[in-house]
Design a protein around this motif. Sequence first.
Motif, mmCIF file in Angstrom:
data_model
loop_
_atom_site.group_PDB
_atom_site.id
_atom_site.type_symbol
_atom_site.label_atom_id
_atom_site.label_comp_id
_atom_site.label_asym_id
_atom_site.label_seq_id
_atom_site.Cartn_x
_atom_site.Cartn_y
_atom_site.Cartn_z
ATOM 1 N N ALA A 1 43.017 27.443 25.416
ATOM 2 C CA ALA A 1 44.026 26.389 25.400
ATOM 3 C C ALA A 1 43.600 25.227 26.294
ATOM 4 N N GLY B 1 40.850 23.467 24.528
ATOM 5 C CA GLY B 1 41.474 22.748 23.421
ATOM 6 C C GLY B 1 42.152 21.465 23.874
ATOM 7 N N SER C 1 41.218 17.836 22.535
ATOM 8 C CA SER C 1 42.268 16.990 21.969
ATOM 9 C C SER C 1 42.263 15.611 22.624
ATOM 10 N N THR D 1 40.088 21.955 15.897
ATOM 11 C CA THR D 1 40.555 22.849 14.836
ATOM 12 C C THR D 1 40.017 24.263 15.044
ATOM 13 N N GLN E 1 41.872 25.971 17.846
ATOM 14 C CA GLN E 1 43.218 26.368 17.419
ATOM 15 C C GLN E 1 43.164 27.637 16.579
ATOM 16 N N SER F 1 44.903 31.229 17.493
ATOM 17 C CA SER F 1 45.727 31.968 16.532
ATOM 18 C C SER F 1 45.195 33.379 16.326
#
Length: 192
Positions: free
Chosen positions: A41, A44, A48, A150, A153, A157
């Motif tokens: 995270a 990420g 981002s 992507t 992410q 998940s």
Amino acid sequence: MSEEFEVPSPHEHHLEHVTEHAHGSGDNFAGKIAVMTAIMATVGAMFSYQAGSTESEAAMNKNNAAIKKTEASNQWNYYQAKSSRQNLAELATHIPGVDAAHYTAEAARYKSEKEVVQKKAQQLEEEASAWDEKSEQVLHQHHRWAQAMTAIQIAISLAAITLLTRKEWLKKLAYGAGGVSVVLGILAWQHI
């Protein structure tokens, strides 16, 4: 006086049992997944930020290109006006009873002014092309950051599903997706 009694469902009882058993036996599977998810995270979030930053930069470069194209278009319009005036002055030299020497000098003046305007217009077109090229390069970098985002992410998940299913192969898949994300991030950073 009413007292509420909570009756645990079989599912809640099973979760408590699994949790107690995992902690008692030294199973730190969930802890590892939680740490991995937190790291992913964080990575990420950095991806981002970079994706957004490069997207803004590409848009600014494209905007600068549009400004230069407009300036070049204005110069070409000015060039066309000078050409029209030169043509009218040359035509006036052939009209009987007018000062032909005056209009010949005017035609020469417009011709020399036209050359300066033409050079300026060409310079502005080159600047517009340079801004367009910069925009395309940064946009490519933006796409790499977005691909990295992507992939991370997807890894997050997969980590969540891994935590629920406790499947080792899913954990490896989540690590793999995280690795792909890091590789894409490095490619973006290297402008590849």
